[in-house]
Design a protein around this motif. Structure first.
Motif, short mmCIF file in Angstrom:
data_model
loop_
_atom_site.label_atom_id
_atom_site.label_comp_id
_atom_site.label_asym_id
_atom_site.label_seq_id
_atom_site.Cartn_x
_atom_site.Cartn_y
_atom_site.Cartn_z
N TYR A 150 -6.60 3.86 8.42
CA TYR A 150 -5.19 4.27 8.28
C TYR A 150 -4.89 4.97 6.95
CZ TYR A 150 -5.05 -0.46 6.12
OH TYR A 150 -5.30 -1.59 5.38
N TRP B 151 -1.53 7.94 -1.80
CA TRP B 151 -1.15 7.22 -0.58
C TRP B 151 -0.82 5.77 -0.89
CZ3 TRP B 151 -3.29 2.96 1.81
CH2 TRP B 151 -2.81 2.67 3.09
N THR C 186 -13.57 9.30 16.31
CA THR C 186 -13.75 7.90 15.98
C THR C 186 -15.15 7.45 16.39
OG1 THR C 186 -12.82 7.15 18.08
CG2 THR C 186 -11.30 7.36 16.21
N ASP D 14 -3.83 8.65 7.43
CA ASP D 14 -2.75 8.91 8.39
C ASP D 14 -2.09 10.28 8.18
OD1 ASP D 14 -3.15 6.60 9.76
OD2 ASP D 14 -1.40 5.53 8.97
N ASP D 15 -1.95 10.72 6.93
CA ASP D 15 -1.24 11.99 6.69
C ASP D 15 -2.15 13.07 6.12
OD1 ASP D 15 -1.65 10.95 4.18
OD2 ASP D 15 0.36 11.42 3.41
N ALA E 138 4.01 -0.81 5.56
CA ALA E 138 3.32 0.12 4.67
C ALA E 138 2.73 -0.62 3.47
CB ALA E 138 4.28 1.20 4.19
N ARG F 28 -10.06 15.03 14.35
CA ARG F 28 -10.35 13.60 14.20
C ARG F 28 -11.30 13.14 15.30
NH1 ARG F 28 -6.51 10.18 11.42
NH2 ARG F 28 -5.07 11.45 10.19
N GLN G 118 -14.41 2.71 12.80
CA GLN G 118 -13.37 1.75 13.15
C GLN G 118 -13.57 0.36 12.54
OE1 GLN G 118 -10.50 2.86 15.17
NE2 GLN G 118 -11.55 4.53 14.13
N GLN H 61 2.87 4.00 -0.32
CA GLN H 61 3.06 2.84 0.55
C GLN H 61 3.72 1.70 -0.19
OE1 GLN H 61 2.25 3.53 3.86
NE2 GLN H 61 1.86 5.46 2.80
N LYS I 288 -0.41 -2.38 4.45
CA LYS I 288 -1.55 -1.47 4.55
C LYS I 288 -2.14 -1.17 3.17
CE LYS I 288 -0.55 1.05 8.84
NZ LYS I 288 -0.26 2.39 9.42
#
Length: 301
Positions: A251, A136, A267, A254-255, A148, A265, A243, A140, A151
């Motif tokens: 993040y 990842w 939180t 994300d995928d 990206a 998911r 969080q 990015q 991040k």
């Protein structure tokens, strides 16, 4: 509660056990720098309804410490989990819960088809699959998109300690000589409450959870395991995103559904050490998810 060693090849794994074995089994795996006691407040909320196992990773807590550095490679560590399951509840599907390095190790466990057959579900907190994390980050950085790239750099900056842990003798010196100051300070910065009994670790206990297991970083952080194929992780997974975690940014996942399509998911408004700061909320998330998996299995039967 019962406590005992489980033989696991080059290590003897210390296991704590609560509840009746006829109940659904939960297996808790801690991270760095922790031992199984990081889960105690969560387990208190669940032990009446579940059969619970909590282990000390090799080298940590009361588990034995293998001599070779490469004994901490992920592919050498995760068979310990299978050894515990096969020793205590052979043939029974287990609900796995991992935090921090425990979570990262468990991702590799569920990505292994042979090991994943032992599981009914997996709940992950604050620890990615190490290979997927680096993939990842690379994606990015190579994307050319400013958002990206920010991040990726953001996660790398939050992971500064990984680079520090690779400096020869530095973590060993710090944790050995200043451990009784550094360890509780780190815990508090990660959200452990000031009055939490978990902060009461001796110098020897701090050494076991830090110096003895530092090779988890050195053997794996820059030599990650193979990335799983898309869609190949079929175990039902609950991903709990903390969080306010200063070490793992939400993040980076994300995928993740691309690799683990059967993923739910959730939180939690928590810092890194949610098992200490939010045990009731975390126990409720685990309980609700495990019960949903049990209901699905009963309907399918």
């Amino acid at each position: 509660m019962k406590q005992y060693f489980v033989p696991a090849g080059e290590a003897a794994i210390w296991v704590s056990e609560w509840g009746h074995r006829d109940n659904p089994t939960l297996l808790f795996v801690h991270g760095f720098p922790d031992d199984h006691k990081v889960w105690s407040a969560v387990i208190e909320q669940l032990e009446d309804r579940y059969h619970i196992l909590a282990l000390d990773l090799r080298g940590a807590g009361s588990s034995t410490r293998p001599e070779g550095r490469d004994a901490y490679k992920i592919n050498r560590v995760i068979p310990d989990f299978a050894a515990v399951i096969d020793h205590v509840v052979p043939g029974k599907p287990v609900h796995l819960i991992g935090h921090d390095w425990g979570s990262s190790l468990c991702w590799s466990f569920v990505a292994n088809r042979k090991f994943s057959e032992r599981l009914a579900s997996y709940t992950s907190l604050s620890g990615p699959h190490v290979g997927l994390l680096w993939q990842w980050i690379n994606q990015q950085l190579r994307s050319g998109r400013p958002s990206a790239i920010r991040k990726a750099i953001g996660q790398l900056s939050h992971s500064w300690y990984i680079f520090a842990f690779h400096i020869p003798k530095l973590p060993e010196t710090l944790f050995s000589q200043l451990g009784t100051w550094i360890w509780p300070l780190t815990m508090k910065q990660g959200g452990v409450p000031e009055n939490d009994e978990y902060l009461e670790h001796s110098a020897a206990e701090i050494k076991s959870v830090s110096v003895n297991t530092i090779e988890l970083y050195r053997q794996n952080a820059f030599a990650p395991p193979e990335v799983p194929d898309a869609g190949s992780i079929t175990v039902p997974i609950q991903l709990i995103l903390l969080q306010n975690d200063p070490f793992i940014r939400p993040y980076i996942f994300d995928d993740i559904e691309r690799y683990a399509p059967n993923l739910t998911r959730r939180t939690l408004d928590s810092n890194h050490w949610a098992p200490r700061s939010h045990p009731q909320q975390l126990a409720q998330l685990v309980d609700t998810y495990v019960q949903s998996i049990i209901t699905q299995q009963e309907r399918a039967a």
